[in-house]
Motif scaffolding. Structure first.
Motif, PDB file in Angstrom:
ATOM      1  N   ASP A   1       0.862  -1.190   0.000  1.00 49.93           N
ATOM      2  CA  ASP A   1       0.000   0.000   0.000  1.00 49.93           C
ATOM      3  C   ASP A   1       0.891   1.230   0.000  1.00 49.93           C
ATOM      4  OD1 ASP A   1      -2.207  -1.605   0.091  1.00 49.93           O
ATOM      5  OD2 ASP A   1      -2.785  -1.117   2.151  1.00 49.93           O
TER       6      ASP A   1
ATOM      7  N   GLN B   1      -2.803   3.649  -2.881  1.00 53.95           N
ATOM      8  CA  GLN B   1      -2.620   3.018  -4.180  1.00 53.95           C
ATOM      9  C   GLN B   1      -1.926   1.675  -3.980  1.00 53.95           C
ATOM     10  OE1 GLN B   1      -0.285   5.359  -6.958  1.00 53.95           O
ATOM     11  NE2 GLN B   1      -1.465   4.573  -8.671  1.00 53.95           N
TER      12      GLN B   1
ATOM     13  N   ARG C   1      -4.753   4.593 -10.961  1.00 50.46           N
ATOM     14  CA  ARG C   1      -5.690   5.298 -10.085  1.00 50.46           C
ATOM     15  C   ARG C   1      -7.140   5.142 -10.570  1.00 50.46           C
ATOM     16  NH1 ARG C   1      -5.395  11.296  -9.094  1.00 50.46           N
ATOM     17  NH2 ARG C   1      -3.360  10.777  -8.213  1.00 50.46           N
TER      18      ARG C   1
ATOM     19  N   SER D   1      -7.903   1.559  -5.430  1.00 47.37           N
ATOM     20  CA  SER D   1      -6.953   2.678  -5.555  1.00 47.37           C
ATOM     21  C   SER D   1      -7.677   3.937  -6.013  1.00 47.37           C
ATOM     22  CB  SER D   1      -5.830   2.304  -6.529  1.00 47.37           C
ATOM     23  OG  SER D   1      -5.083   1.223  -6.052  1.00 47.37           O
TER      24      SER D   1
END
Length: 504
Positions: free
Chosen positions: A85, A102, A147, A152
């Motif tokens: 992470d 993310q 993203r 995320s």
């Protein structure tokens, strides 16, 4: 990607897990807001003291700025594999507006080997596997979830401000900067389809981050709406009878037997509790899948697969259904699957562009002509999507005129190769290396290993050179002697055939 998302009806557990978040356009759990650039302790990753270069790699990864959690997972012999992470700014221009988590993965071999950074442009696989450049250089691999995919994503995302190619490129830039604290040898970037586009966009904005980039089957819609895809699809392959056989299957499903296919899809809808909110209805989604079928066949099949296309004049409806489902995924545009790809379609409508639907051979049978475009697969809550007409011409211009150490690989039968990136004049001059190769008859899975021997050797040696490996390196020495590299079959499983790469 801007690829026609192509996957079978079986949605993986990892993809399904992210569906709920995207249907609601938010992350399922709130994200804490540690300050990027600091080490954030958690119950599984707390570091009691500063680590040194001699410390275990797990502790060193935990200490990387921005890393908040590290979980070690099973890896093949000779490697260690970590799920990570990483705290990322939700808006890279305005760090004070908050952060999100993310997901990354790290396949570690040795910190004295090159590093390859990979992204699919979509979600993150939690299985250890190596991209082709990673195999070539026998290196480490750091993989990034794009993203807004899976978890995320910020809790209250601002799509038009935060889901841009620059924001994602800056995500990648910050990750590279952080992990260079461990991996100080040469870095390469790579990715296939939307991942190849992502790698290109990153280099456009941060050209000095890495020593070379190898994008695979990366489309380049410079001006959306000015397509060459129709002409390509009208002539793809070396056998007109194959194109005609594909069209015949489409016409059977859309024509006199349409109701049978709709009833079959309705049966599947009931069995699997599917919904069709995003597309506006099951029949719109059905037509979109049948339109996709022709494109998808050439995207993922080979010329030899033409022999497997059923004869539309004699096959049963059930045989045609099974074939259409295997190639195009008849329930792909149901909310339960499509929701996972909303970020892709949003970007395709907003910045990246996408092809117009190829309807020339079936236009007379369509109830929803022109429907199969990116914005049709964006939920109504996110529409209208304003088209950014400057983003792609800017990237295209950079690749043609200024890019360095870029090596593109395309498949000649892949529809996404119809609008490729172009290296421009003097691309191979000493001051600016940019190369483009085509696998003859290749599809959306084209690889360096499939190129003719002279091109394969040249491309492989370029990857090794950019990775900083001299002839003295055992891997480079072996490639120079044999003209190719070897792979670890335990590690390098072939990608699952299907829509996992998305619409590009």
């Amino acid at each position: 990607m801007l690829v026609r998302p192509h996957r079978s009806r079986a949605v993986t557990a990892a993809v399904a897990a992210g569906a709920a978040a995207l249907v609601g356009f938010s992350s399922p759990t709130a994200t804490a807001a540690p300050v990027p650039g600091t080490t954030v302790a958690t119950t599984t990753t707390a570091v009691a003291a500063p680590v040194t270069a001699q410390a275990d790699i797990l502790d060193r990864v935990r200490a990387v700025p921005g890393v908040t959690k590290v979980t070690e997972a099973t890896a093949p012999e000779g490697y260690r594999f970590f799920l990570i992470d990483f705290t990322q700014y939700r808006d890279q221009r305005h760090p004070k507006e908050g952060t999100f988590t993310q997901r990354l993965s790290l396949l570690h071999k040795s910190d004295d080997r090159p590093m390859v950074m990979y992204t699919s442009g979509y979600g993150l696989s939690t299985r250890a596997s190596r991209s082709e450049p990673t195999q070539i250089v026998d290196g480490n691999q750091l993989s990034m979830e794009y993203r807004f995919f899976n978890t995320s994503i910020p809790t209250t995302p601002d799509w038009d401000e935060e889901l841009t190619i620059w924001q994602a490129a800056t995500d990648q830039h910050r990750i590279i900067e952080a992990f260079k604290s461990i991996y100080t040898e040469n870095w390469l970037t790579t990715g296939g389809s939307k991942g190849g586009m992502t790698a290109t966009y990153h280099r456009r904005f941060y050209p000095k981050d890495v020593s070379g980039t190898i994008p695979y089957v990366a489309p380049n819609d410079v001006v959306d709406g000015q397509d060459v895809y129709d002409e390509f699809l009208a002539n793809v392959g070396n056998d007109a009878s194959c194109r005609d056989a594909l069209t015949a299957v489409q016409r059977r499903a859309l024509g006199t037997d349409r109701q049978w296919f709709l009833d079959r899809l309705a049966q599947l809808t009931k069995e699997e509790k599917l919904t069709w909110t995003i597309t506006g209805g099951m029949e719109q989604a059905f037509e979109a899948a049948v339109v996709d079928y022709y494109f998808a066949f050439w995207q993922y099949s080979l010329q030899s697969d033409c022999a497997d296309v059923p004869d539309a004049a004699t096959a049963t409806n059930e045989q045609l259904w099974e074939h259409l489902d295997a190639v195009a995924g008849m329930s792909f545009y149901a909310d339960q699957t499509l929701s996972n790809y909303v970020p892709y379609y949003y970007q395709a409508a907003y910045q990246m562009g996408s092809p117009e639907p190829y309807e020339d051979r079936i236009a007379d049978l369509l109830k929803y002509p022109g429907f199969n475009t990116a914005e049709s697969f964006v939920p109504s809550a996110l529409r209208p999507v304003v088209d950014d007409t400057k983003a792609m011409p800017d990237v295209d211009r950079w690749v043609r005129l200024r890019s360095t150490e870029m090596l593109y690989v395309y498949g000649s039968n892949d529809p996404w190769s119809a609008e490729p990136f172009t290296c421009g004049r003097e691309a191979s001059a000493e001051r600016r290396e940019c190369y483009r190769f085509y696998v003859d008859g290749g599809n959306h899975g084209a690889k360096i290993a499939q190129l003719p021997a002279p091109e394969r050797t040249f491309a492989t040696q370029k990857v090794l050179e950019w990775a900083g490996l001299t002839d003295a390196d055992p891997v480079a020495k072996k490639v120079k002697k044999n003209g190719r590299w070897s792979t670890n079959n335990q590690l390098d499983r072939p990608e699952i055939r299907g829509r996992a790469l998305g619409r590009r």
